[in-house]
Each structure stands twice: as structure tokens, then as C-alpha cells.
Design a protein around this motif. Structure first.
Motif, PDB file in Angstrom:
ATOM      1  N   ILE A 157       0.867  -1.185   0.000  1.00  0.00           N
ATOM      2  CA  ILE A 157       0.000   0.000   0.000  1.00  0.00           C
ATOM      3  C   ILE A 157       0.899   1.229   0.000  1.00  0.00           C
ATOM      4  O   ILE A 157       1.588   1.509   0.986  1.00  0.00           O
ATOM      5  N   GLN A 158       0.936   1.968  -1.105  1.00  0.00           N
ATOM      6  CA  GLN A 158       1.799   3.147  -1.171  1.00  0.00           C
ATOM      7  C   GLN A 158       1.257   4.261  -0.294  1.00  0.00           C
ATOM      8  O   GLN A 158       0.039   4.461  -0.183  1.00  0.00           O
ATOM      9  N   ILE A 159       2.166   4.987   0.356  1.00  0.00           N
ATOM     10  CA  ILE A 159       1.777   6.139   1.156  1.00  0.00           C
ATOM     11  C   ILE A 159       2.345   7.395   0.513  1.00  0.00           C
ATOM     12  O   ILE A 159       3.322   7.339  -0.235  1.00  0.00           O
ATOM     13  N   ASP A 160       1.716   8.519   0.814  1.00  0.00           N
ATOM     14  CA  ASP A 160       2.174   9.784   0.245  1.00  0.00           C
ATOM     15  C   ASP A 160       1.665  10.908   1.136  1.00  0.00           C
ATOM     16  O   ASP A 160       0.594  10.798   1.754  1.00  0.00           O
ATOM     17  N   SER A 161       2.429  11.986   1.197  1.00  0.00           N
ATOM     18  CA  SER A 161       2.072  13.102   2.075  1.00  0.00           C
ATOM     19  C   SER A 161       0.954  13.971   1.521  1.00  0.00           C
ATOM     20  O   SER A 161       0.349  14.757   2.264  1.00  0.00           O
ATOM     21  N   VAL A 162       0.639  13.860   0.227  1.00  0.00           N
ATOM     22  CA  VAL A 162      -0.416  14.690  -0.370  1.00  0.00           C
ATOM     23  C   VAL A 162      -1.751  14.360   0.297  1.00  0.00           C
ATOM     24  O   VAL A 162      -2.156  13.209   0.375  1.00  0.00           O
ATOM     25  N   ASN A 163      -2.439  15.403   0.753  1.00  0.00           N
ATOM     26  CA  ASN A 163      -3.691  15.201   1.492  1.00  0.00           C
ATOM     27  C   ASN A 163      -4.817  16.046   0.903  1.00  0.00           C
ATOM     28  O   ASN A 163      -5.713  16.485   1.607  1.00  0.00           O
ATOM     29  N   VAL A 164      -4.780  16.279  -0.404  1.00  0.00           N
ATOM     30  CA  VAL A 164      -5.785  17.134  -1.029  1.00  0.00           C
ATOM     31  C   VAL A 164      -7.177  16.493  -0.971  1.00  0.00           C
ATOM     32  O   VAL A 164      -8.192  17.198  -0.899  1.00  0.00           O
ATOM     33  N   LEU A 165      -7.237  15.179  -0.967  1.00  0.00           N
ATOM     34  CA  LEU A 165      -8.516  14.469  -0.860  1.00  0.00           C
ATOM     35  C   LEU A 165      -8.571  13.704   0.450  1.00  0.00           C
ATOM     36  O   LEU A 165      -9.425  13.954   1.295  1.00  0.00           O
ATOM     37  N   ALA A 173       1.227  23.205 -13.363  1.00  0.00           N
ATOM     38  CA  ALA A 173      -0.207  23.396 -13.594  1.00  0.00           C
ATOM     39  C   ALA A 173      -0.560  23.704 -15.045  1.00  0.00           C
ATOM     40  O   ALA A 173      -1.519  23.134 -15.578  1.00  0.00           O
ATOM     41  N   PRO A 174       0.172  24.587 -15.753  1.00  0.00           N
ATOM     42  CA  PRO A 174      -0.221  24.881 -17.143  1.00  0.00           C
ATOM     43  C   PRO A 174      -0.106  23.683 -18.072  1.00  0.00           C
ATOM     44  O   PRO A 174      -0.709  23.673 -19.142  1.00  0.00           O
ATOM     45  N   GLN A 175       0.670  22.679 -17.667  1.00  0.00           N
ATOM     46  CA  GLN A 175       0.888  21.522 -18.531  1.00  0.00           C
ATOM     47  C   GLN A 175      -0.019  20.338 -18.188  1.00  0.00           C
ATOM     48  O   GLN A 175       0.021  19.321 -18.877  1.00  0.00           O
ATOM     49  N   ARG A 176      -0.821  20.470 -17.151  1.00  0.00           N
ATOM     50  CA  ARG A 176      -1.706  19.362 -16.781  1.00  0.00           C
ATOM     51  C   ARG A 176      -2.848  19.246 -17.787  1.00  0.00           C
ATOM     52  O   ARG A 176      -3.420  20.240 -18.210  1.00  0.00           O
ATOM     53  N   VAL A 177      -3.173  18.011 -18.102  1.00  0.00           N
ATOM     54  CA  VAL A 177      -4.244  17.732 -19.050  1.00  0.00           C
ATOM     55  C   VAL A 177      -5.535  17.395 -18.312  1.00  0.00           C
ATOM     56  O   VAL A 177      -6.618  17.838 -18.710  1.00  0.00           O
ATOM     57  N   TYR A 178      -5.431  16.634 -17.234  1.00  0.00           N
ATOM     58  CA  TYR A 178      -6.629  16.111 -16.566  1.00  0.00           C
ATOM     59  C   TYR A 178      -6.863  16.687 -15.170  1.00  0.00           C
ATOM     60  O   TYR A 178      -7.964  16.557 -14.637  1.00  0.00           O
ATOM     61  N   GLY A 179      -5.853  17.324 -14.579  1.00  0.00           N
ATOM     62  CA  GLY A 179      -6.036  17.912 -13.270  1.00  0.00           C
ATOM     63  C   GLY A 179      -4.938  17.519 -12.304  1.00  0.00           C
ATOM     64  O   GLY A 179      -3.953  16.865 -12.665  1.00  0.00           O
ATOM     65  N   TYR A 180      -5.092  17.941 -11.048  1.00  0.00           N
ATOM     66  CA  TYR A 180      -4.050  17.747 -10.035  1.00  0.00           C
ATOM     67  C   TYR A 180      -4.133  16.367  -9.403  1.00  0.00           C
ATOM     68  O   TYR A 180      -3.218  15.557  -9.511  1.00  0.00           O
ATOM     69  N   TYR A 181      -5.234  16.072  -8.713  1.00  0.00           N
ATOM     70  CA  TYR A 181      -5.368  14.781  -8.020  1.00  0.00           C
ATOM     71  C   TYR A 181      -6.448  13.984  -8.738  1.00  0.00           C
ATOM     72  O   TYR A 181      -7.626  14.029  -8.382  1.00  0.00           O
ATOM     73  N   VAL A 182      -6.023  13.250  -9.748  1.00  0.00           N
ATOM     74  CA  VAL A 182      -6.952  12.622 -10.686  1.00  0.00           C
ATOM     75  C   VAL A 182      -7.097  11.141 -10.372  1.00  0.00           C
ATOM     76  O   VAL A 182      -6.121  10.387 -10.380  1.00  0.00           O
ATOM     77  N   PHE A 215      -6.378  -1.608 -20.333  1.00  0.00           N
ATOM     78  CA  PHE A 215      -7.557  -0.735 -20.337  1.00  0.00           C
ATOM     79  C   PHE A 215      -7.578   0.268 -21.490  1.00  0.00           C
ATOM     80  O   PHE A 215      -8.528   1.042 -21.624  1.00  0.00           O
ATOM     81  N   GLY A 216      -6.537   0.289 -22.288  1.00  0.00           N
ATOM     82  CA  GLY A 216      -6.512   1.202 -23.421  1.00  0.00           C
ATOM     83  C   GLY A 216      -6.409   2.658 -23.040  1.00  0.00           C
ATOM     84  O   GLY A 216      -6.815   3.542 -23.807  1.00  0.00           O
ATOM     85  N   VAL A 217      -5.855   2.944 -21.869  1.00  0.00           N
ATOM     86  CA  VAL A 217      -5.780   4.312 -21.362  1.00  0.00           C
ATOM     87  C   VAL A 217      -4.333   4.641 -21.022  1.00  0.00           C
ATOM     88  O   VAL A 217      -3.655   3.872 -20.324  1.00  0.00           O
ATOM     89  N   ARG A 218      -3.856   5.783 -21.509  1.00  0.00           N
ATOM     90  CA  ARG A 218      -2.536   6.259 -21.116  1.00  0.00           C
ATOM     91  C   ARG A 218      -2.695   7.120 -19.866  1.00  0.00           C
ATOM     92  O   ARG A 218      -3.185   8.243 -19.932  1.00  0.00           O
ATOM     93  N   TYR A 219      -2.283   6.569 -18.752  1.00  0.00           N
ATOM     94  CA  TYR A 219      -2.512   7.241 -17.473  1.00  0.00           C
ATOM     95  C   TYR A 219      -1.183   7.668 -16.862  1.00  0.00           C
ATOM     96  O   TYR A 219      -0.218   6.904 -16.859  1.00  0.00           O
ATOM     97  N   ARG A 220      -1.148   8.876 -16.344  1.00  0.00           N
ATOM     98  CA  ARG A 220       0.006   9.342 -15.597  1.00  0.00           C
ATOM     99  C   ARG A 220      -0.459  10.247 -14.468  1.00  0.00           C
ATOM    100  O   ARG A 220      -1.504  10.903 -14.555  1.00  0.00           O
ATOM    101  N   ILE A 221       0.320  10.267 -13.391  1.00  0.00           N
ATOM    102  CA  ILE A 221       0.022  11.159 -12.277  1.00  0.00           C
ATOM    103  C   ILE A 221       0.519  12.556 -12.642  1.00  0.00           C
ATOM    104  O   ILE A 221       1.669  12.723 -13.045  1.00  0.00           O
ATOM    105  N   GLU A 222      -0.342  13.555 -12.508  1.00  0.00           N
ATOM    106  CA  GLU A 222       0.029  14.912 -12.901  1.00  0.00           C
ATOM    107  C   GLU A 222       0.277  15.828 -11.704  1.00  0.00           C
ATOM    108  O   GLU A 222       0.432  17.045 -11.868  1.00  0.00           O
ATOM    109  N   ILE A 223       0.359  15.246 -10.514  1.00  0.00           N
ATOM    110  CA  ILE A 223       0.632  16.053  -9.321  1.00  0.00           C
ATOM    111  C   ILE A 223       1.939  16.824  -9.474  1.00  0.00           C
ATOM    112  O   ILE A 223       2.050  17.985  -9.065  1.00  0.00           O
ATOM    113  N   TYR A 224       2.923  16.169 -10.063  1.00  0.00           N
ATOM    114  CA  TYR A 224       4.250  16.761 -10.159  1.00  0.00           C
ATOM    115  C   TYR A 224       4.464  17.490 -11.494  1.00  0.00           C
ATOM    116  O   TYR A 224       5.566  17.932 -11.791  1.00  0.00           O
ATOM    117  N   THR A 225       3.407  17.614 -12.266  1.00  0.00           N
ATOM    118  CA  THR A 225       3.453  18.336 -13.532  1.00  0.00           C
ATOM    119  C   THR A 225       3.063  19.803 -13.288  1.00  0.00           C
ATOM    120  O   THR A 225       2.094  20.065 -12.577  1.00  0.00           O
TER     121      THR A 225
END
Length: 386
Positions: free
Chosen positions: A16-24, A309-318, A297-307
């Protein structure tokens, strides 16, 4: 919902990965929510913080919670950190060896303790008998992390502020595993092996054991998928895969469209039909390996938290939204705790999503809001849900 349900998820995913981000919400709660629905988060806290511990913290995939029995399987990683840890940790090892000894003594005498609590203990000792050790307080945190990385101390959990509580091994280790854990050693420069094998042979056995966990969690996966689960080097994974195939644990199979060899676990379920409705954390092990996500699943998924903001395609905590047997949407969420609102900041539907997925996502968001103690669902993208 009981501890037995929590244990079932732990047994299934293994990491179970942990992370300090607590936006949700803290990320380590979300894999349980995705698989169990609304549950009491204190069950996970108790599994990590109270005896008999069902979860302990170490660097597995990234910073992660793992079953206690998995911890000794990472001894080769602990040994490598003695010489290959982050530069800042190596620096404290070379520049402040006396501090490392003092920190370890403080943790054994006064732990579990946070880095700030350790600093206070050492401040008292310094003022009492040592006028100048030649280090600053940031070095105490580095010393604690060095000892944690190399397996000389461990974590007894986290504070509500997400601070690690450092502890001696015998304060955390379940009695049935104590001899195996403590064989790692009490000195970061003197790791030993319980089975007395040469270090490289012991490491090979550990890699095989870790690959068993990864393969069981995947059901089916490529070499890249399985290696990524515990961030193992491919040169070590290949012989481990061969051994597991020889033992009949894995079967080499061909998956149409993958373009690479795949390995099927002998206990993998093969249902005729799968239907799930679940929001999945961006840190969930289900979506760690991008090639696997795209292949399945036919989906190209990436985490954009570290991207930026102007370069995000789908949002911050997706969070990917799974409906049926695939990803049908990506949902950017935030918990506004002050106003007790679940903010739906963006919803991006995948091409050809079924109509029934819209009310399903609405139900899932309602359940999540209730689980987080939020009274309202709002935001610019709420209309896109319906």
C-alpha cells in the motif's frame, strides 16, 4: 466492516503506497475504499500503529505499508542503502557517525518518537554533558532516516500530522517474526543474514519471494509489471521468473496485443465477466505500471501532481473511475474540509463510455463524500457527472 476485511485487502495487494499529499485523503486509505467501499479508517490506523501490527512501513515500491513478514525480504535493499542511499544520508553517515550512534540510542531508550521529539531528547543530553557535537538539527532527521533506510530502526506508525514515529525493531515486530526481523542487526554497518547464506545468494532468495507476492497481486503480468511492484532490477527479476516458472507458480502465456511475454499466476481468478464501480487512487498499485494500464484498459494514465499546472491535461489529483472492466473516466477531486464539500474540479470521460457509467460515478462520489464526512458535492465539473 471489520479488521478481517482490511486484512483481506492487505493479503491481496501486498503493498500500500503512502504519500504526504492530502488534497482528498491520505493515499493509503484509498485502496481500501476502492475495494471495500466506505469503511472505518481507524481500522487501517490500528493495523499500522497497534500490536499485533498487520502493516509496517518501509521503502517497497515507494514509501509503503507492507505486511511485517515482507519487511525482512527487503534486507538486500537495506544493505545497499549503506553505500547507495541518497547523498544527504551518506553525508550524515560520513560526517556525523557519533550522531548516528546517539540517535539510535535515543530511539531505543525513548521511542517511538518523531524527529522533533528526538531533537528535544538530544538537546537535553547535549546541554548536560556535551557542549558541542558539531551538528545541526537537520542532521538529526537525516540520521533517523539513515537508520530507517538501513533497517537499524523502524516506524511505529505516523502522527495525525503524518510525522513518522521512529522505533526500535523489538517495539514493533510481532513476536512470531522477531528472530527473523532482528537478524537484520542492530548496527547499520553490520547487517547479518539469519540463514547464513552469502549476501548475494540470500538476496536472490529474497527477490524470488518478493516476485511471488508481486505475481499473486497481479494475477497476470509482464516482466516489467512484476519488476516494478517492488522496484526490483530486471537483471535480478529474470532468474526469479525462471525459477517460479520451474516451480509451477507461474505459467508463461501469450496475451493478444501485449507484444511481450506474460506470466499467469496459478491461483489467478478467471471470471467470465467482471463488473466494478470504483474510484481508484493515483497511487493505487493497480495503476502503477503505465504500460500495463494501457495494455489492459486502453488508457494512457500518468500522475500529474508533479506536472506544472499549465501543462496538466486532466487535473491535479486525478482518480481513474473503473466501470465494468475498464477505465471510463478520470476525476479530479479535492476535499474542501472547511466548507465540508467534495469538489469535483474536472471530469474527463474516455471515448465511448457507457451511459450507465454516469449515474454510477454519481453514486460513487456520494459514497466518498459521506465516507469523508463531507456534506455536499460541488464544483465546476459536477454537471459532467450526470
Amino acid at each position: 466492516m471489520t479488521t478481517r476485511h482490511i486484512q483481506r485487502v492487505i493479503d491481496t495487494v501486498g503493498v500500500i503506497q503512502i504519500d504526504s499529499v492530502n488534497v482528498l485523503v491520505r493515499s493509503h486509505y484509498l485502496p481500501f475504499f476502492s475495494r471495500l467501499g466506505a469503511f472505518d479508517r481507524t481500522l487501517v490506523d490500528r493495523a499500522r500503529d497497534e500490536a499485533p501490527r498487520r502493516l509496517v512501513e518501509y521503502w517497497a515500491h515507494e514509501a509503503a505499508l507492507i505486511p511485517p513478514a515482507t519487511w525482512p525480504l527487503l534486507r538486500h535493499r537495506m544493505a545497499s542503502y549503506e553505500t547507495a542511499a541518497w547523498p544527504s544520508l551518506r553525508r550524515v553517515q560520513h560526517e556525523y557517525p557519533e550522531l548516528i550512534d546517539r540517535v539510535r540510542e535515543a530511539v531505543h531508550a525513548h521511542g517511538p518518537m518523531t524527529s522533533r521529539e528526538c531533537e528535544r531528547v538530544l538537546e537535553h543530553e547535549r546541554s548536560r554533558d556535551r557542549p558541542d557535537w558539531g551538528w545541526n538539527w537537520s542532521a538529526v532527521k537525516l540520521a533517523l532516516e539513515y537508520l530507517f533506510f538501513t533497517g537499524a530502526i523502524t516506524s511505529a506508525g505516523r502522527t495525525p500530522q503524518f510525522e513518522r514515529r521512529y522505533a526500535a525493531l523489538d517495539r514493533v515486530v510481532p513476536p512470531g517474526l522477531r528472530s527473523q526481523w532482528l537478524s537484520v542487526g542492530t548496527s547499520p554497518s553490520a547487517l547479518t543474514w539469519q540463514d547464513k547464506l552469502p549476501r548475494d545468494e540470500a538476496a536472490r532468495d529474497e527477490v524470488v519471494a518478493l516476485m511471488r507476492i508481486a505475481a499473486r497481486a497481479h494475477g497476470i503480468g509482464s516482466e516489467a509489471c512484476l519488476a516494478d511492484y517492488f522496484r526490483l532490477p530486471r537483471r535480478a527479476v529474470r532468474p526469479a521468473l525462471g525459477r517460479l516458472v520451474e516451480e509451477g507458480v507461474l505459467e508463461e502465456v501469450v496475451v493478444p496485443g501485449w507484444g511481450r511475454r506474460a506470466y499467469l499466476h496459478r491461483d489467478a481468478a478467471r471470471p467470465r465477466k467482471v463488473h466494478v464501480e470504483a474510484l481508484v487512487s493515483p497511487f493505487d498499485s493497480l495503476v502503477w505500471q503505465r504500460e500495463r494500464v494501457e495494455a489492459l484498459f486502453g488508457v494512457r494514465y500518468r500522475i500529474e501532481i508533479y506536472t506544472p499546472a499549465p501543462q496538466r491535461v486532466y487535473g491535479y489529483y486525478v482518480l481513474p473511475f473503473f466501470f465494468g472492466d475498464t477505465i471510463v473516466a478520470r476525476v479530479d477531486l479535492k476535499a474542501d474540509r472547511g466548507s465540508r464539500r467534495l469538489l469535483v474540479q474536472r471530469v474527463t470521460w474516455e471515448r465511448g463510455e457507457p451511459e450507465a457509467a454516469h449515474p454510477a460515478l454519481s453514486r460513487e462520489l456520494t459514497t466518498m463524500a459521506q465516507w469523508l464526512g463531507l456534506s455536499e458535492i460541488s464544483g465546476d465539473a459536477v454537471r459532467a457527472v450526470h
